[in-house]
Design an enzyme around this catalytic site. Structure first.
Site, PDB file in Angstrom:
ATOM      1  N   TYR A 224       0.781  -1.238   0.000  1.00 53.67           N
ATOM      2  CA  TYR A 224       0.000   0.000   0.000  1.00 53.67           C
ATOM      3  C   TYR A 224       0.812   1.288   0.000  1.00 53.67           C
ATOM      4  CZ  TYR A 224       0.800  -0.905   4.965  1.00 53.67           C
ATOM      5  OH  TYR A 224       1.359  -1.203   6.166  1.00 53.67           O
ATOM      6  N   CYS A 409       2.306  -6.376  49.975  1.00 59.51           N
ATOM      7  CA  CYS A 409       3.041  -6.264  51.244  1.00 59.51           C
ATOM      8  C   CYS A 409       2.141  -5.830  52.398  1.00 59.51           C
ATOM      9  CB  CYS A 409       4.211  -5.303  51.094  1.00 59.51           C
ATOM     10  SG  CYS A 409       3.691  -3.583  50.904  1.00 59.51           S
TER      11      CYS A 409
END
Ligand code: IVH
Length: 664
Positions: A224, A409
């Site tokens: 293209y 944590c």
């Protein structure tokens, strides 16, 4: 008939059948008959190996596997497209174009936007000599061997079709949905994991080092766009597209030409039904100004042309149920809510997670666990929840609020005033530690070979690695003690760790993972401070902001990072373990300024990476491929085709020693 004429005739016949099939969609023989021709040719060539030429259809398979892809510099950058998300934006673009050109009712080309992989094909005197991926637009990977296996790509354009001496064409490699499904079925049957979608499959197939594998994948191409073309000029995109099939290149048959905003909107509105009728995936419509001189007049922005736009088609949406909402944690500690969904297919992909972005978004959309939600997937991005369908909400649901502790944590997360993202502030949070270490060892950073995610997980979980500096204290025994680690691979990793110490300041600074500081900024800092990390560490905000390309936000992040005591200790520990930076000199103009070097063969005196650093210091650049623009070829043992080409072009050829001598 003379054998060589017979071979010639067979080659031409097969090529013509390829063109009938791939370019004109009009085959005149069956697959079986095609195979018979191919086998006949194979047999003749086997009996007469001296008559095999590189452009023979039999040569589409069988190149020996590569150990890595060379890089290729595109003569013209491969640009990307900016998007129009809706009709208003198409109208807006049309106005911009009219304003730029100073008249109305512009001539446009509309092309389906294929969802595949952009490639560049280079032909010299009609012979396909190089094919590459788009890469970053400037430099791609040399995938010539793989592209040769795609039958729709002509290996040679015959002379009577008058190909120009240099012809570069760009196009999209893709896979037809039906071929994709068949391939996946075969894979699952033979115990291989299926590909997620045709695009990934096409991309993966093109990036095989063994072109034999690529040859077994049913890849297609539509071209293209022009690259550099010498010896012939086109007035317009339509003229270019009309010429391509005569050279044997497939061009999408749905491309249309038309005038003005009515044409654009009409094509755009039909896009959705066009998409549904195609055998392959498209994700939009590309609109281009037809005339090349008008294109030139409009020009390009940094990465995309003003003369083209991609009109996005409506993204694909489906409904499903939210089974749960989880908080996930990124490398920088950002907490992101993720909806866990009842698995559902959107546009050929099974989706079971969708992002909810942040608490504000959850509040605004009022998404709850148990809700039926509308989700959408737009191309490559992570699927997202569009809205909750309140009518289907079960009883007893509650508004969802993100936990105020880190999911990993369990320390308190913190959301600064005025910011939407909550963050885990704990620098020792394992998720963040893992993230930082993965970043530190990654390719663009310290580039430690063989150090995978699994190993990072184990080292962090076992407490052996708490920060980046700990990597340099690891012993072979410690690494060998991890799951699935042999002594040999442990040894290799140690070697990788040791050799990573010899690095550049830019890599190290990037590797530290300072917020807002990426690869480019790290290079800017290296240059400014002449490779002296100490100076950077001591720099104040004022000095930092005075540097070209370093803004206030970045300056603050850098300053804050190096002020932090933990960070200071970690950086010191890295330096004490022996991390050294190659000197950077400000490139003083020399005989090498602006010159191009190519390195080939197996280099014994220095690595390719170091070679690049060396030439850049001289104000020169390193390129992956030999062309008339190459100034020096440095050849190590075993140099092959590049050396030959350089000789042909009369380029100065240096041995590794000569190179070192010359630059010292
Ligand atoms: S033109 C400046 N035409 O879209 C020209 N691109 O976002 C840029 N693509 O990298 C390319 N179909 O991979 C163009 N008909 C088409 C296209 C197309 C698909 C892809 C291509 C490119 C990307 C740009």
């Amino acid at each position: 008939m003379e054998t060589h004429r017979q071979i010639q005739q067979l080659k031409e016949e097969i090529n013509e059948h390829n063109i009938r099939y791939y370019v004109h969609d009009d085959p005149s023989i069956s697959d079986g008959e095609y195979d018979i021709l191919l086998r006949k040719l194979e047999k003749l060539e086997k009996e007469n190996p001296s008559l095999i030429t590189a452009d023979s259809p039999t040569q589409r398979v069988g190149a020996p596997p590569l150990s890595e892809f060379d890089s290729v510099n595109h003569r013209l950058p491969m640009l990307s497209l900016s998007n129009a998300m809706n009709e208003e934006e198409v109208i807006e673009w049309n106005s911009q174009v009219e304003k730029g050109l100073g008249f109305e009712n512009i001539e446009f080309i509309a092309e389906p936007k294929l969802d595949g992989l952009a490639v560049e094909l280079v032909y010299e005197n009609g012979i396909f000599i190089k094919g590459s991926t788009r890469g970053d637009g400037v430099t791609g990977e040399d995938i010539t061997q793989n592209l040769k296996t795609i039958r729709a790509i002509p290996l040679r354009i015959s002379e009577d079709k008058n190909p120009p001496p240099l012809l570069e064409v760009r196009g999209e490699v893709f896979m037809v949905r039906k071929d994709f499904t068949t391939l996946n079925e075969k894979r699952t049957k033979s115990g291989n994991p299926p590909f997620a979608n045709p695009r990934n499959c096409a991309a993966g197939s093109l990036r095989q080092l063994d072109s034999g594998i690529t040859a077994r994948r049913p890849l297609r191409i539509y071209v293209y766009a022009p690259g550099v073309i010498e010896g012939l000029s086109f007035q317009s995109q339509s003229e270019f597209l009309n010429t391509l099939p005569s050279w044997g290149f497939p061009v999408n048959p749905h491309i249309k030409k038309g005038k003005g905003i009515d044409f654009l909107l009409d094509f755009y509105r039909k896009g959705e039904s066009l998409r549904n009728g195609l055998a392959y995936d498209i994700d939009g419509i590309v609109f281009k100004v037809d005339s090349f001189s008008h294109q030139e007049e409009l020009g390009v922005r940094s990465r995309s042309p003003r003369w083209a736009i991609a009109g996005k088609l409506k993204t694909q949406q489906v409904t499903t149920m939210v089974l749960d909402i989880e908080a996930s944690l990124g490398r920088t500690g950002a907490v992101t809510p993720v909806a866990k969904l009842k698995p559902v297919e959107v546009g050929g992909v099974t989706v079971s997670n969708a992002t909810l972005h942040n608490q504000d978004e959850i509040d605004r959309k009022d998404v709850r666990i148990g809700d039926t939600v509308l989700i959408q997937r737009a191309g490559e991005v992570i699927p997202e929840v569009v809205k909750a369908i309140k009518e289907k909400r079960p009883k007893n649901t509650k508004p969802y609020i993100l936990p105020d502790t880190c999911p990993v944590c369990e320390q308190k997360v913190y959301r600064p005033e005025g910011e939407v993202v909550a963050r885990c502030q704990n620098l020792n949070c394992p998720a963040q530690v893992k993230g930082r270490i993965e970043h530190f060892i990654s390719k663009g950073c310290m580039d430690i070979d063989g150090f995978g995610t699994k190993l990072v997980d184990q080292l962090v979980e076992s407490g052996m690695v708490k920060n980046i500096a700990d990597i340099y204290t690891l012993t072979p025994k410690q690494i060998a003690g991890m799951d699935r680690m042999g002594e040999k691979s442990a040894q290799n990793i140690i070697v990788g760790i040791q050799s990573s110490k010899n690095t550049t300041m830019a890599r190290f600074v990037h590797a530290l993972g300072i917020r807002n500081v990426g690869e480019h900024a790290a290079k800017v800092l290296e240059k400014y401070f002449g490779g002296n990390l100490d100076k950077l560490r001591k720099a104040g905000i004022e000095e930092l902001t005075s540097i070209f390309e370093i803004g206030e936000i970045m300056a603050e992040s850098i300053h804050e990072f190096f002020q932090d005591e933990d960070h200071q200790k970690i950086v010191d520990a890295c330096l004490e373990s022996g991390i050294k930076f190659q000197e950077v000199e400000v490139a003083t103009p020399s005989e090498f300024t602006g010159k191009t070097f190519v390195f080939t063969g197996s280099l014994e005196k220095f690595s390719r990476k170091n070679a690049q650093v060396m030439v850049e210091k001289l104000g020169a650049r390193a390129s992956g491929s030999v062309s008339s623009k190459t100034d020096y070829l440095v050849a190590g043992p075993g140099a092959g085709s590049k050396l030959k080409k350089a000789e042909e072009l009369g380029i100065t050829i240096l041995s590794e020693n000569e190179f070192l001598e010359k630059i010292s």
